[in-house]
Design an enzyme around this catalytic site. Sequence first.
Site, PDB file in Angstrom:
ATOM      1  N   SER A  25      47.132  79.641  72.130  1.00  0.00           N
ATOM      2  CA  SER A  25      46.431  78.500  71.462  1.00  0.00           C
ATOM      3  C   SER A  25      45.491  78.784  70.306  1.00  0.00           C
ATOM      4  CB  SER A  25      45.988  77.635  72.391  1.00  0.00           C
ATOM      5  OG  SER A  25      45.279  76.446  72.066  1.00  0.00           O
TER       6      SER A  25
ATOM      7  N   ASP B 205      51.442  73.760  74.088  1.00  0.00           N
ATOM      8  CA  ASP B 205      50.605  74.604  74.225  1.00  0.00           C
ATOM      9  C   ASP B 205      50.518  76.046  75.338  1.00  0.00           C
ATOM     10  OD1 ASP B 205      47.483  75.808  74.977  1.00  0.00           O
ATOM     11  OD2 ASP B 205      46.820  74.478  73.223  1.00  0.00           O
TER      12      ASP B 205
END
Length: 392
Positions: free
Chosen positions: A37, A178
């Site tokens: 991320s 993610d």
Amino acid sequence: MLGLALEGGGAKGAFHFGVVKAFLEEGYQFDGITGTSIGALNGAIIAQGDFETGYQIWENIDNSLLFDLEKTWLDKIAQRQIDKETIFHLTAKIKELITNKGIDTGKMKELMESILDEDKLRNSPIDFGLVTVSLSDMKPLELYKEDIPQGQMMEYLMASAGFPGFKLERIEGKYFLDGGFYDNCPINLLARKGYQEIVAVRTLSIGIVQDIKFPNVKLITVKPSEDLGSILNFDNNMIQRNLTMGYFDALRVIKGLKGKKYYIQPIEEDFFIHALYLIPDADIKDLGASLGLKEMTPKRMLFEKMIPLLARNLGLTSLASYQDIIIGVFEDLAANGEVERFKIYSFDQFLTEIRKILTNSRNQKSARVPSQKQANLLAGQVIFNSINQLRP
């Protein structure tokens, strides 16, 4: 080879750059970097050799640079100034969000594109890897830069940062989420490449962190000493605090500094044992009474009951040394006395700050003080008086 693993966490990623700044200044060089991320985005910038540029961007960042919502409205929301005009504006944005099936990350991507140089990253001698999750295939992807097709580095970086609520990243017809849904701090991705010494920078964000699968890895973990705030709070004051905290929390690890909130150079452990033995029995009895302890032989009360209780009250583990516990008591006083936090203190310098606080407290005896705070104040005073005999 020294590796660096950066945990995801949105706005908390400012902490990464503070930590890395400290390591670089202390002469460390990273041979490989992985991230998930925001950790992937930060890691790519550092791996391509543009740490200073990335640091400057974090110093100047705010929500309006990343999301399609003007700073005026963001400031009103942050200050809870929700009038009719703000509500109408937000309603329009919510409708747009539903239509687009997620928060538009276009501005975030534009910002990254202004920094990222794919050729520079690929040609860098520093290994780089990221984690994402293929929603279409329902499987995690742990990718090194050589695994990512030419020209698609940005897409995979954004895929790693596909936080729920953001518009889904699509690559060659497949959707991605993610990487925090699989491994928010990709230590194993470095270990698999042969890295046996790894600095893991944690943000303590929501996400799965895989157990280390390589037993010979020497892990150096840097965690934030305070909560880093919301993952979407890019308020510049919070960012500046997190950059600074990352820097000092890393120095705590590198230099072996004492303290949980402050940064204090350690001294010999025997000094603290000696100081505890010098506390008069009468003071131990008074302190024991303030802490609600049953009467017993003073020195037994001190070492068997009082010190363990103070440690628990301070959130310290059974592995804490006497030095850790005494500094913890003093830190509590320092925080209440608003002593400057982001500074490295010698033990004597920190004692000077505690002396000022205790002097002020004696001059304000008439003030009403909560019982727990009063007990901590008394513990600090009793221990300080004893230490003051040895280090006046």
